[in-house]
Design a protein around this motif. Structure first.
Motif, PDB file in Angstrom:
ATOM      1  N   VAL A 180       0.835  -1.204   0.000  1.00 63.76           N
ATOM      2  CA  VAL A 180       0.000   0.000   0.000  1.00 63.76           C
ATOM      3  C   VAL A 180       0.868   1.251   0.000  1.00 63.76           C
ATOM      4  O   VAL A 180       0.644   2.190  -0.774  1.00 63.76           O
ATOM      5  N   GLU A 203      -8.766  -0.167  -1.972  1.00 62.83           N
ATOM      6  CA  GLU A 203      -7.573  -1.010  -1.807  1.00 62.83           C
ATOM      7  C   GLU A 203      -7.895  -2.489  -1.971  1.00 62.83           C
ATOM      8  O   GLU A 203      -7.214  -3.354  -1.407  1.00 62.83           O
ATOM      9  N   ASN A 239      -5.231  -5.029  -2.895  1.00 64.21           N
ATOM     10  CA  ASN A 239      -4.225  -5.487  -1.927  1.00 64.21           C
ATOM     11  C   ASN A 239      -4.809  -6.632  -1.113  1.00 64.21           C
ATOM     12  O   ASN A 239      -5.021  -6.534   0.081  1.00 64.21           O
TER      13      ASN A 239
END
Lengths: 346, 355
Positions: free
Chosen positions: A63, B146, B149
Motif C-alpha cells: 500500500v 484497496e 491489496n
C-alpha cells in the motif's frame, strides 16, 4: 539444399536411439555457446533458491509503495478483462486459460486434501488391488473370444448389409471388465444427488426448498428439471418443474461422502443398509434417503427451523465409480463404509 | 475337446507340485484352445506353445533338490491421521480459499437466519468482529479502493495452520466479547449484566504427535499416526523379519497366514488377511557348509511368500508364541530398512507403502 543435408539427417535418425534422452552435463573441456546458459538455467531453479530474507519480507508494504508512486501505472498492468465472447484463434484478444483467476470460467479450488481421499490412496486402493488380483503366468495368452454382436448368416438376400444382430439375452451390450491391473483400481468419480418433488407443480415453494436443501448438503449449485411426459399415476404434467439435481465432483465428493458415512448414516434408526440389488450393472450404485434422514445432515440440522415445516424433501444419491461392474463398485463402497444388505446381485 | 482338456490337466498334474493351481488351469486352458484350433485347421503341432510339457515326466530315481515353501505375514497398521501438508500445499489451499471469498456470491443471511432469532444476533455480532464470512482465512477485503491489496504477505500469521485452527475454535467457543457487546448496547438492565452466559468449552483437537513418539516407544501402535506401521519380529537367529513359518500339510497361504498370526502375536489381535494371493516373495539360500551338515541335503533353502494383513485392534504379545520369537517392533518403511538385512530388504521393499 535438402539433398545436401540428407546424410546428416540419416545419421541423426540412426543415432537418436543410441543417445541418452536427457544428456547429463559433465565437466568437459569442450565449450559451446550454450554451456553458460545451461549452467545459468540450472542454478536459478526456484527449488534451490533460498527463501527471501526476513528484512525484505517484513519491509515490504504494497500500500505504501503504491501511494509513493508518482504517476499511475498503465492500465494494461493491472486491468485485464477476458473477452466476453470467443472470437476465434486469430483474434488478438484471446481469453486466458480456465485456470487463470482472470478467466470468466475460473472456479477456485481445491481448498483441502480430504481425509477420505487420503484414506483411499493409502489404504483402500492397495487393498482393493490385492483383493482383485488375478494371476496370469508367463506365457499366458488370453483366449480368443467370439464377436460380441453376431452377424446374420443365411441364404436370405435381406441379410446382406443388415446391421448386426442384437446381443444375446438383453437389449443392450454390457460393459466389458478389463483384466485388473494397478491402473484400473476402481475409484469414486462423482456423486449425483437427485430430489424429486411432485408437489412443486402446485406450489413452487417445494422446489425452492428442495433446491436449497440439496445445495446446502452438496455444496454445488443445483439444476432443476421438467417432467418430460404426462404420467397420470404419478400426477406428473408435462413441462412442469418437478426435480432438482446436483452433480458433485472432485473434492466435494469426498467431503459429501464422509459427511454421509460418518454423520448421517449411523444415526438412521433401524436402517439395514443399501439394497444389494441396487446398481446399474456398470458400476454406479444408488440409494434413497427419506426426508427425516436428509434433515440429519449437519448443514440442515444447524438451522433446521429455517426450512418451512414438512417441505424438506427426500433424495436419491447415485455414487458413480470407475468400476465397470457392480461387484467391484460394491467392494469399493463397502471399503469406504457403506453397508449392503440382502442378496447381492451383480 | 473334453478329452483334450482331461489329458492336459493330467499332464499338468503329473508335472508335480512345482506349478501352482492357477498356472496349471491357465496352461490347460491354453492348450485346450490351441487343440481346438488345431482340430479345425488340421494344422501341424507347431501351434502348441513351446513351454508346455508334452512328454509325460519321467519318474525321478533320486529325490530332487528343492526349496521349502514358507508363508510370511506383512501385518500393517494403516495411517490413522491425514498427512502434514507440504508448505506449498497449505499456501495454495489458503490462496484458493481467499480467492473463493472474492468470487463467491455474498452470504445470504436472510435465508439462513430468521430475523431477531439468537442465531441471527450471533451471526451479526461475529461478522462485526471478523469482517469476513469465512472464519479461518483472516480479514479479506474484496471491495473498496484497496481491494487489489488482497494477497497475504510472506510470513503472516494467517498462513500458519495453528492460527487457522485457533480461529475456528475461538469462533465455536464464543469468547467474552459477547458480554462486552451486550454491555455496549446499553440495553443491559442491572439484572441482565448479572447473568453471565457460560458456554461449554470446545474440545481441543488431540495432538498429532503422541506420547509414544516422544518416548521413542517402538512397541506401541500409537506411534507415527501418519504412517503405515509394519510388525517386525526377532527370530531364533536374532534377525529382524516379518513373522513366517513353513506351510503345514495342505493348508493354503491364507490359512497359513492366519495360523502364523495366532502363533506369533497371540490371540489378542483383531486382524484381517487381505485376499488369497501373496504380495511378494523372498528366497533364502542355505550356506553350502550348513547344507552338508543338515539332514535334508536336497533342500537348498526356502522361499517365503508374503501375505498382506491389517491389524484392526489389539496388540502383539510374544509370551506364548510357538515360533521361538524373542522380540517385536512396529516400524515404518525407513525404519524397516534399517532393521532388516540388505538382501531381505531388496525383496520386501516394493511391497511396503511409502506412507
Amino acid at each position: 539444399m535438402a539433398l545436401r543435408e540428407l546424410p546428416y539427417r540419416a545419421a541423426s535418425v540412426i543415432y537418436r536411439d543410441v543417445r541418452p534422452a536427457v544428456s547429463s552435463i559433465r565437466p568437459s573441456c569442450r565449450r559451446s555457446a550454450s554451456t553458460d546458459t545451461v549452467l545459468d538455467l540450472q542454478s536459478s531453479s526456484s527449488l534451490s533458491v533460498p527463501p527471501l530474507s526476513e528484512d525484505i519480507a517484513k519491509g515490504y508494504d504494497p500500500v505504501a509503495r503504491s501511494k509513493a508512486r508518482k504517476g499511475k501505472l498503465p492500465p494494461s498492468r493491472y486491468q485485464f478483462r477476458s473477452p466476453r465472447y470467443y472470437r476465434g484463434p486469430l483474434h488478438p484478444h484471446q481469453p486466458p486459460p480456465v485456470s487463470d483467476p482472470s478467466s470468466r470460467l475460473f472456479q477456485p479450488g481445491p481448498f483441502s486434501l480430504p481425509r477420505l481421499e487420503q484414506t483411499y490412496q493409502t489404504t483402500i486402493a492397495p487393498d482393493l488391488f490385492v483383493l482383485r488380483y488375478q494371476h496370469f503366468p508367463p506365457g499366458y495368452r488370453a483366449p480368443v473370444k467370439d464377436e460380441r454382436l453376431r452377424e446374420w448368416t443365411g441364404e436370405s438376400p435381406y441379410f446382406k448389409n443388415r446391421p448386426l444382430r442384437p446381443p444375446r439375452g438383453s437389449s443392450h451390450l454390457r460393459l466389458l471388465t478389463p483384466p485388473p491391473t494397478f491402473r484400473n483400481i476402481p475409484e469414486i468419480t462423482r456423486v449425483t444427488v437427485h430430489s424429486m418433488v411432485p408437489d412443486a407443480q402446485e406450489n413452487s415453494a417445494h422446489l425452492h426448498v428442495a433446491g436449497m436443501v440439496v445445495q446446502a448438503i452438496s455444496n454445488v449449485r443445483v439444476t432443476s428439471h421438467k417432467a418430460r411426459h404426462n404420467v397420470v399415476a404419478w400426477g406428473l404434467r408435462e413441462g412442469k418443474h418437478v426435480s432438482v439435481t446436483a452433480s458433485i465432483e472432485r473434492e466435494d465428493t469426498f467431503h459429501f461422502l464422509s459427511k454421509l458415512i460418518d454423520v448421517v448414516l449411523p444415526r438412521i434408526k433401524e436402517w439395514k443398509g443399501v439394497s444389494g440389488t441396487s446398481g446399474d450393472s456398470s458400476g454406479n450404485i444408488s440409494f434413497g434417503l427419506t426426508p427425516d434422514v436428509v434433515s440429519l445432515f449437519p448443514e440442515i440440522e444447524v438451522n433446521y427451523d429455517m426450512y418451512p415445516p414438512k417441505m424438506i424433501p427426500g433424495c436419491h444419491i447415485t455414487i458413480h465409480t470407475s468400476a465397470s461392474n457392480d461387484r467391484d463398485a460394491r467392494l469399493l463402497l463397502q471399503s469406504i463404509g457403506i453397508p449392503f444388505h440382502g442378496k447381492l446381485v451383480n | 475337446m473334453n478329452t483334450g482338456q482331461r489329458t492336459t490337466k493330467r499332464l499338468a498334474s503329473k508335472a508335480g507340485s512345482s506349478i501352482c493351481r492357477s498356472c496349471r488351469e491357465a496352461i490347460s486352458r491354453n492348450t485346450t484352445s490351441s487343440y481346438t484350433t488345431a482340430a479345425v485347421a488340421s494344422a501341424t503341432e507347431d501351434q502348441t506353445p513351446s513351454h508346455i510339457p508334452h512328454n509325460p515326466p519321467v519318474p525321478a530315481t533320486a529325490p530332487q533338490a528343492s526349496y521349502a515353501v514358507n508363508a510370511g505375514v506383512v501385518l500393517s497398521r494403516p495411517p490413522i491421521l491425514t498427512r502434514d501438508l507440504h508448505p506449498f500445499e497449505s499456501a495454495f489451499f489458503l490462496y484458493q480459499r481467499r480467492l473463493n471469498e472474492r468470487l463467491a456470491l455474498p452470504f445470504t443471511r436472510y435465508f439462513y437466519f430468521k430475523k431477531k432469532t439468537p442465531a441471527d444476533v450471533e451471526w451479526k455480532r461475529k461478522i462485526k468482529q471478523r469482517l469476513t464470512p469465512a472464519r479461518d482465512i483472516g480479514r479479506y477485503k474484496g471491495y473498496g479502493a484497496e481491494a487489489w491489496n488482497d494477497e497475504l504477505l510472506v510470513g503472516t500469521q494467517e498462513s500458519e495452520v495453528q492460527w487457522q485452527v485457533e480461529r475456528l475454535l475461538e469462533d465455536a467457543e464464543q469468547p467474552g466479547v459477547e458480554r462486552e457487546g451486550e454491555n455496549g448496547n446499553g440495553s443491559g438492565a442491572p439484572g441482565a449484566t448479572g447473568k453471565k452466559v457460560t458456554h461449554e468449552p470446545v474440545e481441543r483437537p488431540m495432538p498429532r504427535v503422541t506420547e509414544a513418539d516422544l518416548k521413542g516407544d517402538v512397541k506401541s501402535l500409537d506411534r507415527l499416526l501418519q504412517r503405515t506401521l509394519y510388525l517386525l519380529v526377532k527370530n531364533k537367529e536374532g534377525q529382524w523379519a516379518f513373522p513366517q513359518d513353513r506351510l503345514v500339510g495342505k493348508e493354503s497361504l491364507h490359512q497359513a497366514a492366519e495360523r502364523i498370526l495366532v502363533h506369533s502375536g497371540g490371540i489378542n489381535m483383531n486382524t484381517w488377511v487381505v485376499g488369497n494371493v501373496p504380495i511378494g516373495h523372498h528366497q533364502h539360500q542355505y550356506l553350502s557348509e550348513s547344507l552338508k551338515s543338515s539332514m535334508n541335503s536336497n533342500e537348498l533353502g526356502f522361499k517365503t511368500f508374503f501375505m498382506k494383513a491389517r491389524i484392526m485392534a489389539g496388540q502383539a504379545n510374544l509370551k506364548e508364541n510357538k515360533l521361538g520369537l524373542a522380540d517385536f517392533k512396529w516400524l515404518a518403511k525407513e525404519e524397516v530398512h534399517d532393521a532388516v538385512e540388505r538382501k531381505y530388504w531388496h525383496s520386501i521393499k516394493n511391497m511396503l507403502a511409502e506412507r
